[in-house]
Design a protein around this motif. Structure first.
Motif, mmCIF file in Angstrom:
data_model
loop_
_atom_site.group_PDB
_atom_site.id
_atom_site.type_symbol
_atom_site.label_atom_id
_atom_site.label_comp_id
_atom_site.label_asym_id
_atom_site.label_seq_id
_atom_site.Cartn_x
_atom_site.Cartn_y
_atom_site.Cartn_z
ATOM 1 N N ALA A 123 0.862 -1.193 0.000
ATOM 2 C CA ALA A 123 0.000 0.000 0.000
ATOM 3 C C ALA A 123 0.893 1.235 0.000
ATOM 4 O O ALA A 123 1.589 1.492 0.984
ATOM 5 C CB ALA A 123 -0.917 -0.002 1.216
ATOM 6 N N ASN A 124 0.833 1.971 -1.097
ATOM 7 C CA ASN A 124 1.578 3.220 -1.241
ATOM 8 C C ASN A 124 0.736 4.317 -0.568
ATOM 9 O O ASN A 124 0.173 5.197 -1.218
ATOM 10 C CB ASN A 124 1.789 3.491 -2.737
ATOM 11 N N ASP A 158 7.061 -3.747 0.686
ATOM 12 C CA ASP A 158 6.795 -3.191 -0.647
ATOM 13 C C ASP A 158 8.058 -3.360 -1.499
ATOM 14 O O ASP A 158 9.159 -3.299 -0.956
ATOM 15 C CB ASP A 158 6.452 -1.689 -0.523
ATOM 16 N N PRO A 159 7.911 -3.516 -2.812
ATOM 17 C CA PRO A 159 9.123 -3.569 -3.650
ATOM 18 C C PRO A 159 9.797 -2.206 -3.791
ATOM 19 O O PRO A 159 10.918 -2.115 -4.263
ATOM 20 C CB PRO A 159 8.599 -4.032 -5.016
ATOM 21 N N ARG A 160 9.081 -1.145 -3.446
ATOM 22 C CA ARG A 160 9.618 0.209 -3.567
ATOM 23 C C ARG A 160 9.638 0.881 -2.194
ATOM 24 O O ARG A 160 8.732 0.662 -1.383
ATOM 25 C CB ARG A 160 8.755 1.055 -4.505
ATOM 26 N N PRO A 200 8.133 -8.477 -6.043
ATOM 27 C CA PRO A 200 6.731 -8.538 -6.479
ATOM 28 C C PRO A 200 6.250 -9.978 -6.674
ATOM 29 O O PRO A 200 6.951 -10.806 -7.261
ATOM 30 C CB PRO A 200 6.746 -7.773 -7.812
ATOM 31 N N GLY A 201 5.057 -10.244 -6.155
ATOM 32 C CA GLY A 201 4.434 -11.557 -6.356
ATOM 33 C C GLY A 201 4.783 -12.592 -5.304
ATOM 34 O O GLY A 201 4.442 -13.766 -5.457
ATOM 35 N N ARG A 245 -3.649 -2.693 -3.170
ATOM 36 C CA ARG A 245 -3.511 -3.431 -4.427
ATOM 37 C C ARG A 245 -2.155 -4.115 -4.557
ATOM 38 O O ARG A 245 -2.021 -5.052 -5.330
ATOM 39 C CB ARG A 245 -3.705 -2.493 -5.626
ATOM 40 N N GLY A 246 -1.151 -3.654 -3.825
ATOM 41 C CA GLY A 246 0.180 -4.251 -3.937
ATOM 42 C C GLY A 246 0.191 -5.741 -3.687
ATOM 43 O O GLY A 246 0.976 -6.483 -4.279
ATOM 44 N N ILE A 247 -0.690 -6.209 -2.788
ATOM 45 C CA ILE A 247 -0.755 -7.671 -2.597
ATOM 46 C C ILE A 247 -1.983 -8.267 -3.288
ATOM 47 O O ILE A 247 -2.117 -9.486 -3.358
ATOM 48 C CB ILE A 247 -0.732 -8.080 -1.105
ATOM 49 N N GLU A 248 -2.867 -7.394 -3.793
ATOM 50 C CA GLU A 248 -4.139 -7.899 -4.338
ATOM 51 C C GLU A 248 -4.133 -8.058 -5.854
ATOM 52 O O GLU A 248 -4.838 -8.906 -6.406
ATOM 53 C CB GLU A 248 -5.271 -6.947 -3.917
#
Ligand code: SF4
Length: 759
Positions: free
Chosen positions: A208-209, A235-237, A253-254, A330-333
């Protein structure tokens, strides 16, 4: 091989007529410095936090915005989008007429009278359904519409058109969270009000950004931090919120299920568990414990890319806390295993027993304005109002009774939004109505989407600006902006709030619900679709939702405003001895002793035995992982000054100036390997398409991953590259991971000297 589709973003004649052009305060019809006639309390038209605000109005023009300090969620705070949204209402790009496709016109469109356009739409729906069957006409609807409009869209599809094929753009947003919540808790709503974040000892944020996509939530997290909370971000970022966290987990990611499984493994190993809660309020723990037993710190680190010591630190803080709040977005969804990811996150919440109490909770961060209410009342392909199921005979009978129709006349569940596109591409679906949906920008692999739209026999779009998708329509009907209508929405906490009408529609534009009812009338199928306005729809929705999970029956039109919103479920009646919720409804879910219509007193969770479900979450990698040909991970997302497909925000000057054009974000190590410097043109290419953008070389991203924001259309669209792989349960597309190769571009792209940054 990448497609060789012509360059649709270079649709220069249509852009010349319909924009997007930029609007600044100095350009609007009325001086923004004038004394307004009135201030109208309402809410933001953009994200799911739905900040309260007051719009300044002079005549029929919105000239500015003022804080609304009393609204409790944001207390006057707003992000740049909310502050500048007023510039859209008097925008020169606003559609004031209906249009028809006209190859002889320079832009490809010419004006047509509204009534003639409605007649044409009705005739085409009638023709297509008679020639090919009811399901050959499909509807794509939106989660930024008010709840009343979403209810109307479901009723229009299921009762008037009797098509199975209606779905909505929450399919790209909230459906993995919804499915995971239903499988774990039996109900789909954030479990807690955001006030519970403040007293949490540990706040865990995954994918979540927050500071860019849900900016007001930042204030809740920071207040918790000021009171001593430890903040963990995965988070990847290194997103802006991650720059202020106590522990950052740079997950590849993923790989989110692997990370949560690894944390649960350590919680079990160290006995950081709430045994009473697990025993008395859950089922399925043993099977999950068996599954995570293999997720040692070493294996978790190897799969996720997160250092072992960081995983151990996260598990220790989370495991030993006495209060906590976990949130994700959405980062995990946005994954082909998005539901698994959500359920694995919920597993560590259930193992801790910290839910259903003050300062102990869990929430998914809603994306769109009505991301919550828009997924509750019947515009999803398998759903009826109140969260009821279209495939359930009892549910069909109840809603058909409210609508005064035979349940057998209701269609069976249809297909999801992307499958609608596949059926359009294959010729099974011949006609389409879209409202509040811009699939040419927002769906993955959007070269395929454009081909699908081109194959339709008839396409009608309801829009307030000519979106990239509307340019494919045979007829465009001028709909309404949020400030031109009233209604309710349900924001990310589950709080039903009221949008107030601020101005009237200009020109021949109509409120969306009037357009839908005009089409129904022209079809001769207006029975049940003769509402005088949103309030009458809301009153019927209260009855249609009564007695099931998303129960609005006890919420009144006045009560919503009097109480700064009312949380559902809010039943009008409960069995003898069970108290009704207070005037604010059910503020916190799953409190001990709470009643719900599924458990009926057996327990707080929404299953017949009242117990939450641990779900086994086996880790499965992304559908398309990197390989020798496509060695870099692409992930996509948002920037603070733009919103979703950008159809609104790319027309607002100050927002575009804030982040003028999409860039390919990459780590200096990757950039050096590729010979790319900051500001160079670079091409990212997947198996589906390519796009050439300027490189942004930053240290805040994993070296194996590049990031592109997805708010732009045409040749700047990140979704030319993304994959249409979907979660098997939620059908959400995998926007957050696919494989690309990146190279320095030999020359600037064709669009560089032809299009403005917003186009
Ligand atoms: S976009 Fe979201 S955070 Fe920004 S003002 Fe609107 S509702 Fe608030």
């Amino acid at each position: 091989m990448p497609t060789t589709t012509p360059t649709p973003g270079l649709d220069l004649d249509a852009i010349r007529e319909f924009g997007p052009y930029l609007q600044y305060a100095r350009d609007i019809r009325v001086d923004t410095g004038v004394e307004p006639d009135r201030l109208v309390k309402t809410h933001c038209c953009f994200c799911g936090q739905q900040c309260g605000m007051q719009l300044k109005v002079k005549g029929n023009t919105v000239v500015g915005v003022e804080p609304w300090y009393d609204f409790p969620f944001n207390r006057g705070m707003m992000c740049p989008k909310g502050i500048k949204r007023y510039l859209q209402q008097s925008h020169p790009d606003r559609l004031l007429h209906a249009y028809k496709k006209d190859p002889s016109a320079p832009s490809g469109f010419s004006e047509m009278p509204y009534d003639e356009a409605i007649r044409r739409v009705a005739d085409e729906i009638d023709r297509i359904q008679r020639e090919y069957g009811n399901d050959a006409f499909a509807i794509l609807s939106g989660a930024s519409l008010t709840t009343e409009k979403t209810y109307l869209m479901g009723k229009f599809a299921h009762m008037a058109l009797k098509t199975a094929n209606i779905d909505y753009n929450g399919r790209l947003c909230m459906v993995s969270a919804a499915a995971g919540n239903k499988k774990s808790f039996g109900v789909d709503r954030a479990a807690n009000p955001w006030g519970d974040i403040l007293g949490a000892e540990v706040v865990w944020i995954s994918g979540a950004n927050v500071a860019e996509c849900a900016p007001i939530t930042t204030n809740y997290v920071w207040q918790a931090r000021e009171q001593g909370a430890k903040v963990i971000v995965a988070d990847p970022r290194i997103t802006p919120i991650a720059r202020t966290c106590d522990l950052f987990l740079p997950v590849k990611p993923g790989r989110d299920t692997a990370l949560f499984n690894g944390v649960l493994h350590l919680m079990i190993e160290h006995d950081w568990l709430d045994h009473d809660f697990i025993e008395n309020h859950t089922v399925g723990f043993d099977a999950v414990a068996e599954e995570v037993s293999k997720w040692t710190p070493a294996l978790t680190a190897e799969v996720t890319g997160v250092a072992e010591k960081s995983i151990q630190q996260a598990a220790e803080w989370w495991g030993q806390a006495s209060t906590s709040f976990l949130m994700h977005a959405r980062g995990i969804e946005h994954h082909s295993r998005g539901v698994q990811n959500v359920m694995s996150a919920i597993n560590i919440v259930l193992a801790s027993g910290r839910i259903g109490r003050e300062n102990c909770g869990y929430g998914t961060i809603t994306g769109q304005a009505n991301g919550q209410g828009g997924r509750e009342h019947g515009q999803k392909c398998d759903q009826l109002p109140g969260g009821r199921d279209l495939g359930n005979p009892e549910h069909r009978a109840y809603v058909a009774g409210v609508w005064g129709m035979d349940p057998d006349d209701l269609p069976q569940p249809g297909v999801d939004a992307y499958e609608i596109m596949r059926k359009a591409h294959s010729g099974e679906i011949k006609g389409l109505l879209s409202i509040c949906f811009n699939p040419v920008v927002s769906l993955p692999d959007n070269n395929f989407v454009r081909e699908a739209l081109d194959k339709l026999e008839f396409f009608v779009a309801i829009d307030f600006f000519m979106s990239a998708t509307s340019r494919y329509a045979d007829v465009v009907l001028p709909g309404s902006l949020q400030e031109e209508d009233e209604g309710t929405v349900t924001q990310l906490e589950g709080r039903v709030i009221k949008i107030n009408q601020v101005v009237d529609c200009p020109g021949e534009a109509r409120r969306d619900w009037e357009i839908i009812q005009d089409i129904a009338k022209a079809l001769g199928r207006e029975r049940g679709l003769t509402f005088s306005g949103p309030r009458e729809m809301f009153e019927e929705l209260r009855i249609a939702s009564k007695g099931y999970t998303n129960d609005y029956s006890g919420i009144t039109w006045e009560g919503v405003e009097d109480n700064y919103g009312v949380f559902w479920p809010c039943p009008a009646e409960t069995p003898e001895g069970v108290p009704l919720p207070g005037p604010q409804g059910t503020v916190r879910l799953f409190e001990p002793g709470s009643w719900n219509p599924i458990a009926k007193g057996a327990g707080p969770f929404y299953f017949p035995d009242g117990k939450a479900r641990f779900n086994v979450t086996e880790y499965v990698g992304p559908t398309e992982d990197v390989d020798a040909d496509y060695p870099v991970i692409l992930t996509t997302g948002r920037v603070v000054s733009q919103f979703l497909s950008g159809n609104q925000t790319r027309r607002i000057g100050p927002l575009l100036d804030h982040y003028p054009e999409p860039k390919i974000e990459m780590h200096p190590r990757l950039a050096a390997k590729l010979g790319i410097r900051d500001g160079d043109w670079a091409t990212a290419e997947s198996r589906r398409g390519n796009c050439t953008l300027r490189a942004s070389v930053v240290k805040t991203i994993r070296p194996d991953t590049v990031f592109i924001p997805y708010h732009w259309a045409g040749r700047k669209s990140a979704n030319q590259l993304t994959i249409s792989a979907q979660d098997p349960i939620s059908k959400i597309p995998e926007y957050k991971v696919c494989a690309v190769r990146v190279s320095k571009a030999e020359a600037p792209p064709e669009y560089a000297d032809q299009l403005q940054p917003q186009q």
